[in-house]
Every structure is written in structure tokens, then in C-alpha cells.
Motif scaffolding. Structure first.
Motif, short mmCIF file in Angstrom:
data_model
loop_
_atom_site.label_atom_id
_atom_site.label_comp_id
_atom_site.label_asym_id
_atom_site.label_seq_id
_atom_site.Cartn_x
_atom_site.Cartn_y
_atom_site.Cartn_z
N GLU A 35 6.68 9.94 1.02
CA GLU A 35 5.64 11.10 1.59
C GLU A 35 4.66 10.53 1.46
OE1 GLU A 35 6.48 14.31 -1.40
OE2 GLU A 35 8.42 14.73 -0.15
N LEU A 36 4.01 9.75 0.08
CA LEU A 36 2.71 8.99 -0.37
C LEU A 36 2.67 7.93 1.19
CD1 LEU A 36 0.88 8.44 -2.62
CD2 LEU A 36 2.13 6.71 -3.75
N GLY A 37 3.41 7.38 1.24
CA GLY A 37 3.54 6.59 2.65
C GLY A 37 2.55 6.95 3.82
N ASN A 38 3.33 8.15 4.13
CA ASN A 38 3.15 8.99 5.14
C ASN A 38 1.65 9.80 5.33
OD1 ASN A 38 5.77 8.70 6.44
ND2 ASN A 38 6.33 10.28 5.35
N THR A 39 0.87 10.19 4.38
CA THR A 39 0.00 10.74 3.59
C THR A 39 -0.78 9.92 4.25
OG1 THR A 39 0.62 12.46 1.83
CG2 THR A 39 -1.59 11.27 2.11
N VAL A 40 -0.62 7.88 3.29
CA VAL A 40 -2.06 7.56 3.84
C VAL A 40 -1.74 7.18 5.17
CG1 VAL A 40 -2.36 4.72 2.69
CG2 VAL A 40 -1.78 6.49 1.62
N ASP A 41 -1.18 6.70 6.08
CA ASP A 41 -0.76 6.48 7.31
C ASP A 41 -1.82 7.19 7.85
OD1 ASP A 41 0.36 4.00 6.79
OD2 ASP A 41 2.31 4.95 7.21
N GLU A 42 -0.96 8.89 7.27
CA GLU A 42 -1.96 9.66 8.44
C GLU A 42 -3.35 9.68 7.61
OE1 GLU A 42 -2.47 14.59 8.40
OE2 GLU A 42 -0.50 13.90 8.12
N LEU A 43 -4.25 9.63 6.61
CA LEU A 43 -5.23 9.32 6.18
C LEU A 43 -6.39 7.98 6.68
CD1 LEU A 43 -5.27 10.28 2.04
CD2 LEU A 43 -6.44 11.54 4.34
N THR A 44 -5.19 7.35 6.90
CA THR A 44 -5.86 5.92 7.65
C THR A 44 -6.33 5.89 8.71
OG1 THR A 44 -4.63 4.31 5.90
CG2 THR A 44 -5.50 3.03 8.01
N GLU A 45 -5.24 6.53 9.78
CA GLU A 45 -5.60 6.94 11.05
C GLU A 45 -6.95 8.16 10.95
OE1 GLU A 45 -3.45 9.02 14.59
OE2 GLU A 45 -2.15 7.82 14.25
N ARG A 46 -6.75 9.16 10.38
CA ARG A 46 -8.00 10.27 10.58
C ARG A 46 -9.08 9.76 9.88
NH1 ARG A 46 -6.18 16.16 8.19
NH2 ARG A 46 -4.77 15.83 9.08
#
Length: 109
Positions: A35-46
Motif C-alpha cells: 500500500e505504501l509503495g502504491n501511494t508513493v508511486d501515485e504521489l510521484t506521478e502526480r
């Protein structure tokens, strides 16, 4: 209704949390890590400004192209009264594309 007596053993939920085995704890850690990895990926993309600018340029180009096709169709029709109502948004979209391209080039310097 009666309330259960307070004892020193805690609530049922607290007992369940403490009675987890090592496998369950490792599974929870793995799930939280995912979940943390997915959140970091989403924030990086944004936060990828260049990618966001490119997406915006593509969006504006698509809208401008659609408006241009619509304007051509109306110009070819016999009803020319609302040509300006079509050309105004198209010219605004073109101006937005030019502005975004200018900002992207300026940001690259």
C-alpha cells in the motif's frame, strides 16, 4: 442491558491483535508495504510536472482539434450565424496550447 466488567485483560479486539501469529504479522507488513509503495508511486506521478504539462497539452490539442472540426462543419453548412460562437473557443484553446508550450519551454531553461 448490562455492561461487561472491566478486567485487566483488555477488550476482545486488543486480545485479537496480540494473539496474531508471526505469519499474520508478516502478511500485514507485506500488505502495508505494498500500500505504501502504491501511494508513493501515485504521489510521484502526480508531482511529475513535465508529465502533467504534456498531458495538459494533449488534452488542449484534442479539444482544439475537435472544435476545429466542428467549426469546419458549421462553416460548410448553410447556417453561418454561429460561426463566431465556434471560433471563439477554438481560438482560446489554441492560445492555451501556445501558452502551455511557452511555459514548458521556459521551465526547461
Amino acid at each position: 442491558m448490562s455492561t461487561p466488567p472491566n478486567d485487566s485483560h483488555g477488550t476482545q479486539a486488543e486480545q485479537d491483535d496480540t494473539s496474531q501469529g508471526p505469519e499474520q504479522i508478516e502478511a500485514d507488513i507485506a500488505r502495508h508495504r505494498q500500500e505504501l509503495g502504491n501511494t508513493v508511486d501515485e504521489l510521484t506521478e502526480r508531482l511529475d510536472v513535465k508529465k502533467q504539462a504534456q498531458l495538459k497539452v494533449e488534452s488542449v490539442k484534442t479539444r482544439a482539434s475537435t472544435g476545429l472540426h466542428e467549426a469546419r462543419a458549421r462553416l460548410q453548412s448553410d447556417d453561418h450565424r454561429d460561426v463566431l460562437s465556434v471560433l471563439a473557443p477554438v481560438s482560446g484553446a489554441v492560445a492555451a496550447v501556445v501558452l502551455i508550450i511557452g511555459v514548458v519551454r521556459w521551465a526547461r531553461r
